[in-house]
Write a protein that holds these residues in place. Structure first.
Motif, PDB file in Angstrom:
ATOM      1  N   UNK A 146      70.640   2.703 -38.316  1.00 26.46           N
ATOM      2  CA  UNK A 146      71.111   3.487 -37.168  1.00 26.46           C
ATOM      3  C   UNK A 146      72.079   2.670 -36.310  1.00 26.46           C
ATOM      4  N   UNK A 147      71.718   1.420 -36.029  1.00 27.96           N
ATOM      5  CA  UNK A 147      72.595   0.575 -35.206  1.00 27.96           C
ATOM      6  C   UNK A 147      73.882   0.215 -35.964  1.00 27.96           C
ATOM      7  N   UNK A 148      73.753   0.041 -37.276  1.00 33.46           N
ATOM      8  CA  UNK A 148      74.938  -0.289 -38.083  1.00 33.46           C
ATOM      9  C   UNK A 148      75.937   0.872 -38.055  1.00 33.46           C
ATOM     10  N   UNK A 149      75.399   2.102 -38.101  1.00 37.44           N
ATOM     11  CA  UNK A 149      76.273   3.286 -38.064  1.00 37.44           C
ATOM     12  C   UNK A 149      76.885   3.456 -36.674  1.00 37.44           C
ATOM     13  N   UNK A 150      76.095   3.178 -35.632  1.00 41.39           N
ATOM     14  CA  UNK A 150      76.578   3.386 -34.259  1.00 41.39           C
ATOM     15  C   UNK A 150      77.542   2.286 -33.812  1.00 41.39           C
ATOM     16  N   UNK A 151      77.337   1.061 -34.311  1.00 42.38           N
ATOM     17  CA  UNK A 151      78.166  -0.077 -33.888  1.00 42.38           C
ATOM     18  C   UNK A 151      78.720  -0.807 -35.115  1.00 42.38           C
ATOM     19  N   UNK A 152      79.709  -0.200 -35.798  1.00 37.27           N
ATOM     20  CA  UNK A 152      80.239  -0.850 -37.012  1.00 37.27           C
ATOM     21  C   UNK A 152      80.843  -2.220 -36.673  1.00 37.27           C
ATOM     22  N   UNK A 153      80.675  -3.158 -37.600  1.00 35.15           N
ATOM     23  CA  UNK A 153      81.233  -4.496 -37.374  1.00 35.15           C
ATOM     24  C   UNK A 153      81.655  -5.098 -38.716  1.00 35.15           C
ATOM     25  N   UNK A 154      82.656  -6.005 -38.697  1.00 29.41           N
ATOM     26  CA  UNK A 154      83.157  -6.587 -39.951  1.00 29.41           C
ATOM     27  C   UNK A 154      82.216  -7.683 -40.476  1.00 29.41           C
ATOM     28  N   UNK A 155      82.455  -8.080 -41.711  1.00 27.56           N
ATOM     29  CA  UNK A 155      81.704  -9.202 -42.290  1.00 27.56           C
ATOM     30  C   UNK A 155      82.069 -10.478 -41.533  1.00 27.56           C
ATOM     31  N   UNK A 156      81.181 -11.471 -41.581  1.00 29.40           N
ATOM     32  CA  UNK A 156      81.388 -12.713 -40.835  1.00 29.40           C
ATOM     33  C   UNK A 156      82.676 -13.411 -41.260  1.00 29.40           C
ATOM     34  N   UNK A 157      82.973 -13.432 -42.567  1.00 27.01           N
ATOM     35  CA  UNK A 157      84.169 -14.158 -43.015  1.00 27.01           C
ATOM     36  C   UNK A 157      85.462 -13.490 -42.539  1.00 27.01           C
ATOM     37  N   UNK A 158      85.380 -12.169 -42.210  1.00 25.30           N
ATOM     38  CA  UNK A 158      86.568 -11.458 -41.724  1.00 25.30           C
ATOM     39  C   UNK A 158      86.779 -11.662 -40.231  1.00 25.30           C
ATOM     40  N   UNK A 159      85.677 -11.755 -39.503  1.00 26.14           N
ATOM     41  CA  UNK A 159      85.786 -11.991 -38.057  1.00 26.14           C
ATOM     42  C   UNK A 159      84.505 -12.660 -37.567  1.00 26.14           C
ATOM     43  N   UNK A 160      84.608 -13.953 -37.249  1.00 26.75           N
ATOM     44  CA  UNK A 160      83.427 -14.719 -36.841  1.00 26.75           C
ATOM     45  C   UNK A 160      82.817 -14.204 -35.544  1.00 26.75           C
ATOM     46  N   UNK A 161      83.638 -13.624 -34.667  1.00 27.49           N
ATOM     47  CA  UNK A 161      83.178 -13.269 -33.323  1.00 27.49           C
ATOM     48  C   UNK A 161      82.505 -11.895 -33.270  1.00 27.49           C
ATOM     49  N   UNK A 162      83.088 -10.912 -33.954  1.00 23.19           N
ATOM     50  CA  UNK A 162      82.575  -9.536 -33.787  1.00 23.19           C
ATOM     51  C   UNK A 162      81.610  -9.103 -34.894  1.00 23.19           C
ATOM     52  N   UNK A 163      81.294  -9.992 -35.854  1.00 26.13           N
ATOM     53  CA  UNK A 163      80.397  -9.563 -36.935  1.00 26.13           C
ATOM     54  C   UNK A 163      78.954  -9.392 -36.427  1.00 26.13           C
ATOM     55  N   UNK A 164      78.623 -10.057 -35.309  1.00 31.36           N
ATOM     56  CA  UNK A 164      77.307  -9.842 -34.672  1.00 31.36           C
ATOM     57  C   UNK A 164      77.543  -9.117 -33.354  1.00 31.36           C
ATOM     58  N   UNK A 165      77.233  -7.813 -33.345  1.00 32.17           N
ATOM     59  CA  UNK A 165      77.482  -7.018 -32.128  1.00 32.17           C
ATOM     60  C   UNK A 165      76.409  -7.337 -31.081  1.00 32.17           C
ATOM     61  N   UNK A 166      76.730  -7.206 -29.777  1.00 31.03           N
ATOM     62  CA  UNK A 166      75.745  -7.519 -28.726  1.00 31.03           C
ATOM     63  C   UNK A 166      74.456  -6.698 -28.879  1.00 31.03           C
ATOM     64  N   UNK A 167      74.596  -5.460 -29.404  1.00 33.38           N
ATOM     65  CA  UNK A 167      73.421  -4.572 -29.543  1.00 33.38           C
ATOM     66  C   UNK A 167      72.407  -5.083 -30.575  1.00 33.38           C
ATOM     67  N   UNK A 168      72.841  -6.052 -31.415  1.00 29.27           N
ATOM     68  CA  UNK A 168      71.909  -6.605 -32.412  1.00 29.27           C
ATOM     69  C   UNK A 168      70.695  -7.234 -31.728  1.00 29.27           C
ATOM     70  N   UNK A 169      70.871  -7.679 -30.479  1.00 29.32           N
ATOM     71  CA  UNK A 169      69.761  -8.294 -29.750  1.00 29.32           C
ATOM     72  C   UNK A 169      68.668  -7.269 -29.430  1.00 29.32           C
ATOM     73  N   UNK A 170      69.083  -5.987 -29.347  1.00 29.00           N
ATOM     74  CA  UNK A 170      68.089  -4.930 -29.087  1.00 29.00           C
ATOM     75  C   UNK A 170      67.300  -4.637 -30.360  1.00 29.00           C
ATOM     76  N   UNK A 171      67.970  -4.744 -31.523  1.00 25.33           N
ATOM     77  CA  UNK A 171      67.363  -4.353 -32.804  1.00 25.33           C
ATOM     78  C   UNK A 171      66.044  -5.089 -33.032  1.00 25.33           C
ATOM     79  N   UNK A 172      66.059  -6.417 -32.984  1.00 25.53           N
ATOM     80  CA  UNK A 172      64.838  -7.164 -33.292  1.00 25.53           C
ATOM     81  C   UNK A 172      63.750  -6.919 -32.257  1.00 25.53           C
TER      82      UNK A 172
END
Length: 539
Positions: free
Chosen positions: A191-217
């Motif tokens: 659900x979070x992946x669909x709502x907050x799409x982000x690139x792979x780490x090798x494509x963009x080191x900064x945006x591959x981990x969205x801030x909302x990931x902190x809510x997921x865990x």
């Protein structure tokens, strides 16, 4: 031969009762604690990679962050330490205050600490992890109490014909808890992946981990409170077990009244018979008498559980690394943070579906047919065989094209753990010890198992590392490698096979027969034994 039925009518009625609705209520109430335990203990292994990305990523590096070894060991292992302490403490308390009230305490601890774990705070990564570890220790403490109490509650409610299946069904809820952990993580990460799409780490080191990931865990961890809260509500509607009330609290009148309601039949209270037996079978845990009667049994239940958990928990904890080494989960830098969580939970859910859940229910179906002893021997033996089957041709399994075979073999080791010692080591200690020491002895056996789990969890984080220092995970020293680790686990399973011979078979016997309490009632003074409670000589 003495039978439990030769004693109090209330115990005979329980032993002979047909399977009915209250049995299923007891399975649900005792089992949902286990469901919560499994969810709480296993969901953390699904989100450890995510925690590493959120709190330990150095964007100048080519691969995303991972938890430093000491933090990973603490996050995964601290709940086990709490569990070990809880098993000993609540096991002892369950024999002192009663099963129901102490089980209620453990559920409340689990609810509070599940929520608190998800609210872990701190300005620095170290602060967040320290808070998380603190609350997970106390969560583990509550979970620990669940082991002796849920097993004892179920064994004392069950009839003797299907008791093994009922206790196994309680334990089998662990399989559903693991499955639920995987599914909840799968749904939330998707659900979070669909709502907050982000690139792979090798494509963009900064945006591959969205801030909302902190809510997921946090959401995943906090959801563990829900089943424990529901269970508490149902528990309050159940009476204390009759065996505790009669044999430990010495209140036959209350036991008869409680079970008359539950069994919908009239039961005579027989308080005089209980008073006449006063003093029989009153030896303590550290007495010579206990050592003579049950000493080897306790050694057997504790050592087999210890050896089983070394293998069982080391597998669980390095399974995501196994998936990576056989290329089932791609390299971390080819995925975004949420994609990685999704992939790990999908793999775990598949393993649970194929290897974990079926094994538990095979035990439920067959334990009262073939017995505890045969299932435990078969389980340890087959686990040894499959571990060696993984270890000897290990290079073959890691070459492309052979991955599915590896996963099938791996699933079989899980199947035979669950249709084997993982279930039986939980069941037998709840059946073979006297009522006033039952919860304590189960707690000691379970705590011994958890000591094995700590060795499996901590030791194999290091042991399974590559022997080549340049190929180990960041921060870890060189280990003995996965292949040699599997050889060590095979050896511990074989030792478990041998030590199983210390444990007696309890199939089809009453709890009082197994614990020797029935024989003790036969050794009462002749007058007390021969006279029925209705007769006047009992005054």
């Amino acid at each position: 031969m003495a039978r439990g039925g030769d004693g109090l009518q209330v115990l005979s009625a329980l032993d002979a009762a047909k399977t009915q609705w209250y049995h299923f209520t007891a399975i649900i109430v005792a089992g949902m604690g286990f469901f919560t335990d499994a969810y709480d203990l296993f969901c953390i292994s699904l989100v450890t990679k995510l925690l590493g990305r959120i709190y330990y990523t150095d964007t100048s590096k080519d691969s995303p962050g991972s938890l430093p070894p000491n933090v990973a060991a603490a996050v995964n292992g601290v709940a086990f330490c709490g569990t070990l302490a809880g098993q000993l403490f609540f096991g002892w308390l369950g024999d002192k205050l009663g099963r129901k009230s102490v089980y209620g305490m453990t559920l409340m601890v689990m609810v509070i600490c599940s929520v608190a774990s998800g609210l872990s705070f701190g300005h620095t990564p170290t602060g967040v992890m320290a808070t998380l570890c603190f609350f997970r220790f106390w969560l583990g403490f509550g979970i620990g109490g669940d082991y002796p109490l849920s097993a004892t509650i179920m064994s004392e409610y069950a009839n003797k014909r299907t008791r093994g299946a009922f206790i196994a069904a309680v334990f089998a809820m662990q399989g559903f808890g693991i499955l639920a952990g995987g599914i909840v993580t799968l749904v939330i990460s998707a659900a979070f992946r669909a709502a907050y799409p982000s690139p792979a780490y090798r494509d963009d080191h900064f945006t591959s981990t969205v801030p909302q990931a902190d809510i997921v865990w946090r959401v995943i961890v906090m959801l563990g409170a829900a089943p424990a809260l529901l269970t508490y509500y149902w528990l309050m509607k159940m009476p204390e077990t009759a065996r505790y009330t009669a044999l430990v609290a010495k209140n036959a009148k209350q036991a008869a009244a409680d079970m008359s309601k539950v069994l919908h039949t009239e039961i005579v209270d027989e308080q005089e018979k209980l008073d006449a037996a006063e003093g029989a079978n009153s030896f303590g845990l550290f007495s010579r008498e206990f050592a003579r009667r049950h000493g080897l049994h306790l050694v057997g239940t504790a050592t087999t559980w210890f050896l089983l958990d070394i293998a069982f928990y080391s597998q669980n904890l390095f399974q995501k690394d196994i998936f990576t080494s056989i290329n089932w989960i791609p390299k971390a830098n080819t995925m975004s943070a949420l994609e990685e969580v999704y992939r790990i939970s999908r793999a775990q859910t598949l393993i649970a579906l194929c290897g974990t859940v079926p094994g538990y229910w095979f035990t439920v179906a067959l334990i009262d047919v073939v017995g505890r002893f045969a299932i435990q021997l078969l389980g340890f033996f087959m686990m040894t065989v499959f571990m060696l089957g993984l270890a000897i041709p290990y290079h073959h399994w890691t070459t492309p094209g052979n991955h599915i075979g590896f996963v099938v073999m791996y699933a079989f080791t899980f199947f035979f753990a669950n249709f084997g010692p993982n279930s039986t080591t939980f069941i037998v200690p709840a059946e073979i010890f006297p009522a006033r020491l039952r919860s304590t002895c189960h707690g000691i056996s379970a705590a011994s198992g958890k000591a094995g789990a700590i060795i499996g969890a901590f030791g194999f984080l290091y042991a399974a590392q590559n022997q080549d220092r340049s190929k180990t995970d960041a921060g870890y020293p060189a280990g003995i490698g996965v292949r040699n680790s599997l050889f060590v686990l095979a050896a511990s399973n074989m030792l478990g096979f041998v030590l199983t011979f210390l444990v007696p078979e309890s199939k089809g016997k009453s709890l009082e027969e197994m614990s020797g309490e029935a024989e003790d009632s036969e050794e009462e003074p002749v007058g007390a034994r021969a006279v029925r409670p209705s007769e006047t000589q009992m005054v």
